[in-house]
Design a protein around this motif. Structure first.
Motif, short mmCIF file in Angstrom:
data_model
loop_
_atom_site.label_atom_id
_atom_site.label_comp_id
_atom_site.label_asym_id
_atom_site.label_seq_id
_atom_site.Cartn_x
_atom_site.Cartn_y
_atom_site.Cartn_z
N GLU A 42 8.12 -0.18 -17.62
CA GLU A 42 9.59 0.76 -16.20
C GLU A 42 8.55 1.84 -16.08
N GLY A 100 4.56 -5.08 -12.04
CA GLY A 100 3.93 -6.40 -11.43
C GLY A 100 4.84 -6.08 -9.85
N ALA A 101 6.38 -6.01 -10.62
CA ALA A 101 7.05 -6.60 -9.54
C ALA A 101 6.73 -5.90 -8.46
N VAL A 149 12.88 -1.49 -8.00
CA VAL A 149 11.82 -2.75 -8.09
C VAL A 149 11.12 -1.21 -9.56
N ARG A 160 5.85 -4.25 -22.38
CA ARG A 160 7.50 -4.00 -20.48
C ARG A 160 6.83 -2.31 -20.32
N GLU A 193 4.10 -4.40 -7.26
CA GLU A 193 3.12 -5.07 -6.54
C GLU A 193 3.02 -6.49 -5.29
N ARG A 194 4.29 -6.46 -6.51
CA ARG A 194 4.24 -8.28 -5.54
C ARG A 194 5.15 -7.47 -4.00
N HIS A 195 6.04 -6.43 -4.39
CA HIS A 195 7.45 -6.22 -3.52
C HIS A 195 6.60 -4.84 -2.19
N ARG A 250 9.38 -2.12 -12.51
CA ARG A 250 8.42 -2.33 -13.00
C ARG A 250 6.48 -2.68 -12.01
#
Length: 106
Positions: free
Chosen positions: A76, A36-37, A32, A74, A39-41, A34
């Protein structure tokens, strides 16, 4: 221990002593990459805390940050060699914790 070594060690304590640092490192180690990813993870982490952890982990040399000049921008993150070593140590600690937990049930 020299003053410089003490300072570096205290910086390490500050980085990995935060409950969120381990979660961030493990998530990035799982691919994971990025914000945003991440934060969701990572359940329960705020945008502010995630940004702070990413900044400190990068400054300490555990993460590399790559910014791509795209619209929208973007960003990463990936583990450095030292970050990979630390994630391996964290996995060993987790395994030891599981073994200790299982042995107490016997």
């Amino acid at each position: 221990m020299s003053a410089s070594a003490k300072s570096r060690y205290f910086q390490l304590e500050e980085v990995v002593g935060c409950k969120w640092s381990v979660s961030v490192l493990r998530a990035i180690g799982e691919g994971v990459s990025r914000p945003g990813a991440l934060e969701r993870h990572i359940q329960g982490i705020s945008t502010k805390v995630l940004s702070e952890r990413l900044r400190k982990l990068t400054a300490y040399g555990l993460l590399d940050k790559q910014v791509y000049a795209e619209v929208p921008l973007r960003t990463e993150y990936e583990l450095t060699t030292n970050g990979e070593k630390l994630v391996a140590i964290i996995a060993q600690i987790k395994q030891l914790d599981n073994e200790i937990g299982n042995s107490e049930l016997i």
